[in-house]
Design a protein around this motif. Structure first.
Motif, PDB file in Angstrom:
ATOM      1  N   ARG A   1       9.017   3.711 -17.267  1.00 13.11           N
ATOM      2  CA  ARG A   1      10.208   3.735 -16.400  1.00 13.11           C
ATOM      3  C   ARG A   1      11.486   3.799 -17.220  1.00 13.11           C
ATOM      4  NH1 ARG A   1      14.203   4.572 -14.354  1.00 13.11           N
ATOM      5  NH2 ARG A   1      15.121   3.629 -12.508  1.00 13.11           N
ATOM      6  N   LEU A   2      11.530   3.091 -18.338  1.00  8.01           N
ATOM      7  CA  LEU A   2      12.706   3.157 -19.208  1.00  8.01           C
ATOM      8  C   LEU A   2      12.872   4.533 -19.833  1.00  8.01           C
ATOM      9  CD1 LEU A   2      12.764  -0.262 -21.054  1.00  8.01           C
ATOM     10  CD2 LEU A   2      14.559   0.687 -19.642  1.00  8.01           C
ATOM     11  N   SER A   3      11.771   5.147 -20.221  1.00  3.42           N
ATOM     12  CA  SER A   3      11.864   6.474 -20.820  1.00  3.42           C
ATOM     13  C   SER A   3      12.296   7.536 -19.815  1.00  3.42           C
ATOM     14  CB  SER A   3      10.537   6.866 -21.479  1.00  3.42           C
ATOM     15  OG  SER A   3       9.545   7.058 -20.501  1.00  3.42           O
ATOM     16  N   LEU A   4      11.892   7.356 -18.563  1.00  4.48           N
ATOM     17  CA  LEU A   4      12.326   8.289 -17.521  1.00  4.48           C
ATOM     18  C   LEU A   4      13.818   8.166 -17.236  1.00  4.48           C
ATOM     19  CD1 LEU A   4       9.405   8.058 -14.949  1.00  4.48           C
ATOM     20  CD2 LEU A   4       9.951   9.974 -16.444  1.00  4.48           C
ATOM     21  N   GLY A   5      14.346   6.966 -17.347  1.00  2.44           N
ATOM     22  CA  GLY A   5      15.757   6.723 -17.074  1.00  2.44           C
ATOM     23  C   GLY A   5      16.637   6.840 -18.306  1.00  2.44           C
ATOM     24  N   GLY A   6      16.084   7.175 -19.426  1.00  2.00           N
ATOM     25  CA  GLY A   6      16.883   7.301 -20.642  1.00  2.00           C
ATOM     26  C   GLY A   6      17.196   5.967 -21.283  1.00  2.00           C
ATOM     27  N   GLY A   7      16.528   4.906 -20.900  1.00  3.08           N
ATOM     28  CA  GLY A   7      16.721   3.608 -21.503  1.00  3.08           C
ATOM     29  C   GLY A   7      17.744   2.738 -20.813  1.00  3.08           C
ATOM     30  N   ILE A   8      18.501   3.310 -19.896  1.00  4.48           N
ATOM     31  CA  ILE A   8      19.540   2.530 -19.218  1.00  4.48           C
ATOM     32  C   ILE A   8      19.308   2.495 -17.718  1.00  4.48           C
ATOM     33  CG2 ILE A   8      21.994   2.372 -18.742  1.00  4.48           C
ATOM     34  CD1 ILE A   8      22.459   3.762 -21.423  1.00  4.48           C
ATOM     35  N   LEU A   9      19.183   3.649 -17.119  1.00  2.00           N
ATOM     36  CA  LEU A   9      19.065   3.721 -15.664  1.00  2.00           C
ATOM     37  C   LEU A   9      17.623   3.602 -15.290  1.00  2.00           C
ATOM     38  CD1 LEU A   9      21.599   6.595 -15.102  1.00  2.00           C
ATOM     39  CD2 LEU A   9      22.007   4.176 -14.872  1.00  2.00           C
TER      40      LEU A   9
ATOM     41  N   ASN B   1      14.223  -3.526 -16.414  1.00  2.00           N
ATOM     42  CA  ASN B   1      13.042  -3.410 -17.272  1.00  2.00           C
ATOM     43  C   ASN B   1      13.281  -4.031 -18.639  1.00  2.00           C
ATOM     44  OD1 ASN B   1      11.108  -2.120 -15.606  1.00  2.00           O
ATOM     45  ND2 ASN B   1      12.333  -0.273 -15.716  1.00  2.00           N
ATOM     46  N   TRP B   2      14.541  -4.119 -19.060  1.00  2.80           N
ATOM     47  CA  TRP B   2      14.843  -4.789 -20.325  1.00  2.80           C
ATOM     48  C   TRP B   2      14.611  -6.287 -20.206  1.00  2.80           C
ATOM     49  CZ3 TRP B   2      14.823  -2.149 -24.506  1.00  2.80           C
ATOM     50  CH2 TRP B   2      15.232  -0.830 -24.504  1.00  2.80           C
ATOM     51  N   ILE B   3      14.631  -6.817 -18.994  1.00  2.00           N
ATOM     52  CA  ILE B   3      14.294  -8.224 -18.767  1.00  2.00           C
ATOM     53  C   ILE B   3      12.777  -8.381 -18.680  1.00  2.00           C
ATOM     54  CG2 ILE B   3      14.552 -10.135 -17.131  1.00  2.00           C
ATOM     55  CD1 ILE B   3      17.275  -8.862 -16.386  1.00  2.00           C
ATOM     56  N   VAL B   4      12.119  -7.376 -18.120  1.00  2.00           N
ATOM     57  CA  VAL B   4      10.668  -7.423 -17.923  1.00  2.00           C
ATOM     58  C   VAL B   4       9.921  -7.360 -19.256  1.00  2.00           C
ATOM     59  CG1 VAL B   4       8.732  -6.104 -16.990  1.00  2.00           C
ATOM     60  CG2 VAL B   4      10.769  -6.467 -15.600  1.00  2.00           C
ATOM     61  N   LEU B   5      10.391  -6.537 -20.173  1.00  3.59           N
ATOM     62  CA  LEU B   5       9.667  -6.327 -21.434  1.00  3.59           C
ATOM     63  C   LEU B   5       9.450  -7.615 -22.240  1.00  3.59           C
ATOM     64  CD1 LEU B   5      10.939  -2.861 -22.657  1.00  3.59           C
ATOM     65  CD2 LEU B   5       8.649  -3.490 -21.913  1.00  3.59           C
ATOM     66  N   PRO B   6      10.472  -8.442 -22.491  1.00  2.00           N
ATOM     67  CA  PRO B   6      10.191  -9.666 -23.270  1.00  2.00           C
ATOM     68  C   PRO B   6       9.237 -10.626 -22.559  1.00  2.00           C
ATOM     69  CG  PRO B   6      12.550  -9.277 -23.137  1.00  2.00           C
ATOM     70  CD  PRO B   6      11.898  -8.278 -22.256  1.00  2.00           C
ATOM     71  N   ILE B   7       9.325 -10.701 -21.234  1.00  4.49           N
ATOM     72  CA  ILE B   7       8.413 -11.582 -20.494  1.00  4.49           C
ATOM     73  C   ILE B   7       6.980 -11.090 -20.641  1.00  4.49           C
ATOM     74  CG2 ILE B   7       7.805 -12.432 -18.196  1.00  4.49           C
ATOM     75  CD1 ILE B   7      10.785 -12.186 -17.485  1.00  4.49           C
ATOM     76  N   ALA B   8       6.782  -9.779 -20.498  1.00  2.15           N
ATOM     77  CA  ALA B   8       5.436  -9.218 -20.605  1.00  2.15           C
ATOM     78  C   ALA B   8       4.907  -9.290 -22.035  1.00  2.15           C
ATOM     79  CB  ALA B   8       5.436  -7.776 -20.112  1.00  2.15           C
TER      80      ALA B   8
ATOM     81  N   PRO C   1      11.272  -3.924  -8.354  1.00  2.00           N
ATOM     82  CA  PRO C   1      12.609  -3.461  -7.955  1.00  2.00           C
ATOM     83  C   PRO C   1      13.295  -2.634  -9.040  1.00  2.00           C
ATOM     84  CG  PRO C   1      12.467  -5.860  -7.818  1.00  2.00           C
ATOM     85  CD  PRO C   1      11.191  -5.368  -8.386  1.00  2.00           C
ATOM     86  N   SER C   2      12.858  -2.792 -10.283  1.00  2.00           N
ATOM     87  CA  SER C   2      13.461  -2.026 -11.374  1.00  2.00           C
ATOM     88  C   SER C   2      13.079  -0.557 -11.327  1.00  2.00           C
ATOM     89  CB  SER C   2      13.054  -2.624 -12.716  1.00  2.00           C
ATOM     90  OG  SER C   2      13.519  -3.938 -12.820  1.00  2.00           O
ATOM     91  N   ALA C   3      12.158  -0.195 -10.465  1.00  2.00           N
ATOM     92  CA  ALA C   3      11.788   1.211 -10.314  1.00  2.00           C
ATOM     93  C   ALA C   3      12.802   1.963  -9.449  1.00  2.00           C
ATOM     94  CB  ALA C   3      10.396   1.333  -9.708  1.00  2.00           C
ATOM     95  N   ILE C   4      13.650   1.226  -8.746  1.00  2.00           N
ATOM     96  CA  ILE C   4      14.686   1.836  -7.910  1.00  2.00           C
ATOM     97  C   ILE C   4      15.766   2.409  -8.827  1.00  2.00           C
ATOM     98  CG2 ILE C   4      16.460   1.353  -6.166  1.00  2.00           C
ATOM     99  CD1 ILE C   4      14.646  -0.929  -5.189  1.00  2.00           C
TER     100      ILE C   4
END
Length: 73
Positions: free
Chosen positions: A65-73, A29-36, A19-22
Motif C-alpha cells: 500500500r505504501l509503494s502504491l501511494g509513493g510512500g506518503i499517500l 501505514n507508517w504507524i502500522v509497520l513498527p507495530i507489525a 482504514p489506511s487503504a483509503i
C-alpha cells in the motif's frame, strides 16, 4: 505466550491498516509497520510460527500500500 502477544499485535496492526487503504490515509501505514515488525519479532522468539507469519502478511500488505501511494499517500 509470545505467540499470543504476536497475534494480538498483528490484529492491532491489521485493524489500523484497513482504514489506511483509503486514499489520503496511507500515512497510517507508517504507524502500522513498527507495530507489525514488533509483532513479527516477538513471534520469531516463540515456539510457534503463526504469529510471526501473520505479522509478516500484515507487513507485506502495508508495504504494498505504501509503494502504491509513493510512500506518503
Amino acid at each position: 505466550m509470545l505467540n499470543i502477544i504476536s497475534i494480538l499485535l498483528g490484529l492491532v496492526a491489521l485493524v489500523l491498516a484497513i482504514p489506511s487503504a483509503i486514499p489520503l490515509l496511507g500515512w497510517g501505514n507508517w504507524i502500522v509497520l513498527p507495530i507489525a515488525i514488533l509483532g513479527a519479532g516477538l513471534g520469531a522468539l516463540s515456539r510457534s510460527n503463526h504469529g510471526r507469519n501473520f505479522c509478516l502478511v500484515v507487513i507485506v500488505i502495508a508495504v504494498i500500500r505504501l509503494s502504491l501511494g509513493g510512500g506518503i499517500l
